[in-house]
Design a protein around this motif. Sequence first.
Motif, PDB file in Angstrom:
ATOM      1  N   ASP A  14      30.854  -3.395 -17.179  1.00 56.62           N
ATOM      2  CA  ASP A  14      29.702  -3.179 -16.323  1.00 56.62           C
ATOM      3  C   ASP A  14      29.370  -1.703 -16.217  1.00 56.62           C
ATOM      4  O   ASP A  14      29.080  -1.194 -15.142  1.00 56.62           O
ATOM      5  N   LYS A 117      18.088  -0.429 -21.352  1.00 59.28           N
ATOM      6  CA  LYS A 117      19.513  -0.279 -21.056  1.00 59.28           C
ATOM      7  C   LYS A 117      19.739   1.126 -20.493  1.00 59.28           C
ATOM      8  O   LYS A 117      19.360   2.116 -21.118  1.00 59.28           O
ATOM      9  N   THR A 148      25.147  -8.454 -16.707  1.00 57.72           N
ATOM     10  CA  THR A 148      25.790  -8.209 -18.000  1.00 57.72           C
ATOM     11  C   THR A 148      26.972  -9.134 -18.248  1.00 57.72           C
ATOM     12  O   THR A 148      27.352  -9.338 -19.397  1.00 57.72           O
ATOM     13  N   ASN A 149      27.557  -9.707 -17.191  1.00 55.67           N
ATOM     14  CA  ASN A 149      28.683 -10.617 -17.416  1.00 55.67           C
ATOM     15  C   ASN A 149      28.210 -11.982 -17.935  1.00 55.67           C
ATOM     16  O   ASN A 149      29.012 -12.787 -18.366  1.00 55.67           O
ATOM     17  N   LEU A 151      26.113 -12.262 -20.504  1.00 54.29           N
ATOM     18  CA  LEU A 151      25.742 -12.095 -21.904  1.00 54.29           C
ATOM     19  C   LEU A 151      26.813 -12.609 -22.852  1.00 54.29           C
ATOM     20  O   LEU A 151      27.997 -12.314 -22.688  1.00 54.29           O
ATOM     21  N   LYS A 154      27.105  -9.339 -26.211  1.00 50.97           N
ATOM     22  CA  LYS A 154      27.177  -7.977 -25.689  1.00 50.97           C
ATOM     23  C   LYS A 154      27.291  -6.958 -26.812  1.00 50.97           C
ATOM     24  O   LYS A 154      26.828  -5.828 -26.667  1.00 50.97           O
ATOM     25  N   ASP A 155      27.879  -7.339 -27.914  1.00 52.69           N
ATOM     26  CA  ASP A 155      28.077  -6.394 -29.001  1.00 52.69           C
ATOM     27  C   ASP A 155      26.764  -5.943 -29.638  1.00 52.69           C
ATOM     28  O   ASP A 155      26.709  -4.910 -30.271  1.00 52.69           O
TER      29      ASP A 155
END
Length: 160
Positions: A14, A117, A148-149, A151, A154-155
Amino acid sequence: MAIHKLVLDDVEADLYTLVAIHCTLEDYRLAYLLNKFLGITLTRKPSDLDFNNGEFTYSIFEWEDCKQQTLWSLAKNVCKTEVYRQGNNNSLFNLQEKTTKINYLLPEFKKVNYLLKIEDQINLSKQKHILNSILQIPQVATAYSIETNQLKSKDHLIFS
């Protein structure tokens, strides 16, 4: 002798704020309006985000705020590519069919046009101020924060 074990969890979990933006503007026009309404200076990077050896590219704009030590990135979520394939072989003419293939930077958010972002942990009041400033842009349909948790990909958000 004591054994010391270091456990590294997801360090990048995060450390950034992600804003989804829905609008139909071109990327350079949205970057200009974000610069105007947020007081930032997004500029286009010389190279786009590249997936599959140039098959899918996403435009990206960045601004590094030296005072706050934050990096702002605006990335396009949609990549449209045209693919030509051989048409019907029974025809008198050699026809090629043109199809459009659509890929997404974040496939779980297919309706989002752009992602902003901000690589810094932003408090809630500043996040609301940023969202309200983005919503002041007449061409923006809506904007909201993405947890964001949630997603799965995320990469794809590692821009450097």
